[in-house]
Design a protein around this motif. Structure first.
Motif, short mmCIF file in Angstrom:
data_model
loop_
_atom_site.label_atom_id
_atom_site.label_comp_id
_atom_site.label_asym_id
_atom_site.label_seq_id
_atom_site.Cartn_x
_atom_site.Cartn_y
_atom_site.Cartn_z
N THR A 232 -15.95 -37.95 9.65
CA THR A 232 -16.05 -36.52 9.98
C THR A 232 -14.84 -35.76 9.45
N HIS B 291 -14.95 -32.83 6.12
CA HIS B 291 -14.60 -31.43 6.30
C HIS B 291 -13.16 -31.18 5.86
N ILE C 95 -15.18 -41.00 13.17
CA ILE C 95 -14.20 -39.91 13.21
C ILE C 95 -13.55 -39.73 11.83
N HIS D 274 -14.23 -29.74 13.88
CA HIS D 274 -14.57 -30.83 14.81
C HIS D 274 -13.35 -31.35 15.57
N THR E 99 -12.51 -37.67 21.92
CA THR E 99 -12.96 -39.04 21.67
C THR E 99 -11.78 -39.98 21.46
N ASN F 87 -10.46 -27.86 10.34
CA ASN F 87 -11.65 -28.68 10.59
C ASN F 87 -12.27 -28.28 11.94
N ARG G 189 -13.49 -31.99 19.55
CA ARG G 189 -14.31 -33.15 19.92
C ARG G 189 -13.62 -34.45 19.53
N ILE G 190 -13.00 -34.45 18.34
CA ILE G 190 -12.30 -35.65 17.87
C ILE G 190 -11.13 -35.98 18.81
#
Lengths: 216, 216
Positions: free
Chosen positions: A62, A66, A59, B48, B55, B46, B51-52
């Motif tokens: 990621t 970005h 994480i 993502h 999680t 960002n 999804r982050i």
């Protein structure tokens, strides 16, 4: 108080921290706060730690993969002139911030509630004295903002009367008490729900602040 | 200093914080620290983040689902009588802690280095004044421990001389200067690598502390 200070005539106060916007980043930050407390709570025997470590690293990769360069990000996070979202005390976007959400009142005072967990521990199940100092330094600064005058801390004195409990609501309050030239005097305290003052602070602030970064 | 205080005769100092042990929990905490900084760095664009968020929530659930009850955990985290691993300043197991790793010297002083990132920001790219107060309050307390006498902060005065930079090594140091009865006076400072004192503090501590929780 300057004439431009927002005042609520019904004495319910006005929101003076950056309020939640419902953006997904706030949910990411909230989940990060949960992990910060849970990793302290779980201790060393949790059988899932190795997998969790790997996932957390992915994480972080990621997020980093970005992200803008730091200078651009600093410009972005300091955009505008109002309260920011990243302070370590009130910042809704900063995982370190509990966050304390502050409201301002017609008499010039500000206050907010917070409940602190294991990451903020000093003595057993009690708030760390330095965490109280952090919260009060910031809250005194916000009280100056609310009174219409930004300032930078020159000297902060914090007095500890009773240890403040973790896991229970605490009230944080402050107000600007005087100005003489560029010197600003501001006081504040942290109290329990039943009104016991745990920590009090007085600050000397100087009427100056560093310019916010702007794009070239 | 009591005769039991460890002293290093070569002036390289002795480790007085809880040192890393290589346990996987320390890697989990390090990865959590990375996320705390990266989520501030990445901002709101960002792609993502959703999804982050999911999680991170799953990880928090997993940690919580395999954790002892709070009272048991408090007994466990306060086991023994030495330095703990969970302080918000030096605690290798606390994601909020930078962590500052402190060493003690033969002259009674202690010091350590730290570099602070975005979660600790006050003015643009500078350390939050309250964060400096937090670090100094804790370091003064460790200096008292090193001098053989625990104490709880009664009053802390923090003076701000120059804004301390983020992203550069800072030195934190402290020493106990006097004791009179139960009153302990201790001082400390935060300096840049080239020796400029950014923040100094003096603390009045009272020679008492709260008992550590023990199993029934």
């Amino acid at each position: 108080m300057t004439s431009s200070t927002p005042v609520d005539s019904h004495n319910e106060g006005v929101e003076i921290s950056s309020p939640p916007t419902g953006h997904v980043i706030e949910e990411v930050v909230d989940a990060t706060r949960r992990i910060m407390a849970s990793v302290l709570h779980t201790g060393r025997d949790n059988p899932h730690l190795a997998r969790i470590r790997d996932t957390l690293r992915e994480i972080a990769d990621t997020l980093d993969g970005h992200s803008p360069d730091l200078d651009s990000r600093l410009v972005e996070m300091w955009a505008g002139t109002g309260p920011t979202r990243h302070s370590p005390v009130t910042g809704i976007d900063n995982p370190i911030a509990p966050p304390v959400q502050l409201r301002g009142y017609g008499d010039g005072s500000i206050s907010g509630e917070t409940t602190l967990g294991l990451p903020y521990q000093g003595p057993p199940a009690k708030v760390h004295g330095g965490v109280s100092a952090l919260i009060l330094d910031h809250t005194l600064g916000v009280a100056n903002d609310f009174a219409g005058q930004r300032g930078m801390t020159k000297e902060l004195t914090v007095r500890y009367h009773h240890v403040a409990p973790l896991f229970e609501p605490l009230t944080v309050s402050a107000r600007q008490v005087s100005r003489q030239g560029r010197e600003i005097h501001t006081t504040g305290e942290i109290s329990t729900a039943d009104g016991q003052v745990c920590v009090s602070a007085e600050g000397l602030f100087i009427d100056r602040y560093l310019p916010r970064p702007r794009a070239d």
